[in-house]
Scaffold this motif. Structure first.
Motif, mmCIF file in Angstrom:
data_model
loop_
_atom_site.group_PDB
_atom_site.id
_atom_site.type_symbol
_atom_site.label_atom_id
_atom_site.label_comp_id
_atom_site.label_asym_id
_atom_site.label_seq_id
_atom_site.Cartn_x
_atom_site.Cartn_y
_atom_site.Cartn_z
ATOM 1 N N HIS A 27 0.795 -1.222 0.000
ATOM 2 C CA HIS A 27 0.000 0.000 0.000
ATOM 3 C C HIS A 27 0.829 1.275 0.000
ATOM 4 O O HIS A 27 0.272 2.363 -0.029
ATOM 5 C CB HIS A 27 -0.951 -0.012 1.202
ATOM 6 N N PHE A 28 2.133 1.150 0.015
ATOM 7 C CA PHE A 28 2.988 2.328 -0.044
ATOM 8 C C PHE A 28 3.080 2.822 -1.485
ATOM 9 O O PHE A 28 3.218 2.026 -2.413
ATOM 10 C CB PHE A 28 4.401 2.024 0.462
ATOM 11 N N LYS A 29 3.001 4.130 -1.666
ATOM 12 C CA LYS A 29 3.125 4.696 -3.009
ATOM 13 C C LYS A 29 4.574 4.762 -3.448
ATOM 14 O O LYS A 29 4.889 4.596 -4.622
ATOM 15 C CB LYS A 29 2.494 6.092 -3.037
ATOM 16 N N ASP A 30 5.463 5.005 -2.495
ATOM 17 C CA ASP A 30 6.891 5.104 -2.800
ATOM 18 C C ASP A 30 7.568 3.780 -2.440
ATOM 19 O O ASP A 30 7.507 3.336 -1.294
ATOM 20 C CB ASP A 30 7.508 6.253 -2.001
ATOM 21 N N ASP A 31 8.206 3.162 -3.410
ATOM 22 C CA ASP A 31 8.875 1.872 -3.183
ATOM 23 C C ASP A 31 10.064 1.984 -2.237
ATOM 24 O O ASP A 31 10.523 0.985 -1.695
ATOM 25 C CB ASP A 31 9.346 1.269 -4.513
ATOM 26 N N LYS A 32 10.568 3.192 -2.031
ATOM 27 C CA LYS A 32 11.733 3.390 -1.171
ATOM 28 C C LYS A 32 11.355 3.553 0.302
ATOM 29 O O LYS A 32 12.232 3.705 1.142
ATOM 30 C CB LYS A 32 12.506 4.613 -1.633
ATOM 31 N N THR A 33 10.081 3.517 0.617
ATOM 32 C CA THR A 33 9.639 3.681 1.998
ATOM 33 C C THR A 33 10.158 2.526 2.850
ATOM 34 O O THR A 33 10.058 1.366 2.466
ATOM 35 C CB THR A 33 8.098 3.733 2.070
ATOM 36 N N LYS A 34 10.702 2.875 4.005
ATOM 37 C CA LYS A 34 11.235 1.864 4.918
ATOM 38 C C LYS A 34 10.442 1.889 6.216
ATOM 39 O O LYS A 34 9.920 2.916 6.621
ATOM 40 C CB LYS A 34 12.708 2.136 5.216
ATOM 41 N N VAL A 35 10.375 0.737 6.868
ATOM 42 C CA VAL A 35 9.678 0.600 8.143
ATOM 43 C C VAL A 35 10.658 -0.003 9.147
ATOM 44 O O VAL A 35 11.306 -1.008 8.847
ATOM 45 C CB VAL A 35 8.432 -0.308 8.002
#
Length: 86
Positions: A27-35
């Protein structure tokens, strides 16, 4: 604080951090999002509580209707209130 994290990790063994991460990244729009790892543990715990609560409420609904087993219909009946409660 580390003892608490270790306890969460132990209790969430059935909820793989990799699975939770994949669900989030769908569901993240940006593939670079980290958790962070702590965020994954927290979301895994929330999912676990949600699933257990949905199960318990569905069982109670089936019992109220004098049914021998839980079906999707009981889940559908309890889901609106469950979502409001969360």
């Amino acid at each position: 604080m580390e003892g608490t994290s270790a306890g969460f990790r132990k209790s969430l063994s059935c909820w793989s951090q990799e699975l939770v991460s994949k669900l989030l990244h769908l569901h993240f729009k940006d593939d670079k999002t980290k958790v962070s790892g702590d965020a994954l543990l927290l979301i895994a715990q929330l999912l676990k509580v949600f699933v257990v609560e949905a199960t318990v409420r569905s069982i109670r609904q089936a019992q109220a209707e004098d049914l021998p087993c839980v079906d999707v219909e009981q889940l559908e009946k309890v889901l609106p209130q469950l979502l409001l409660d969360f």
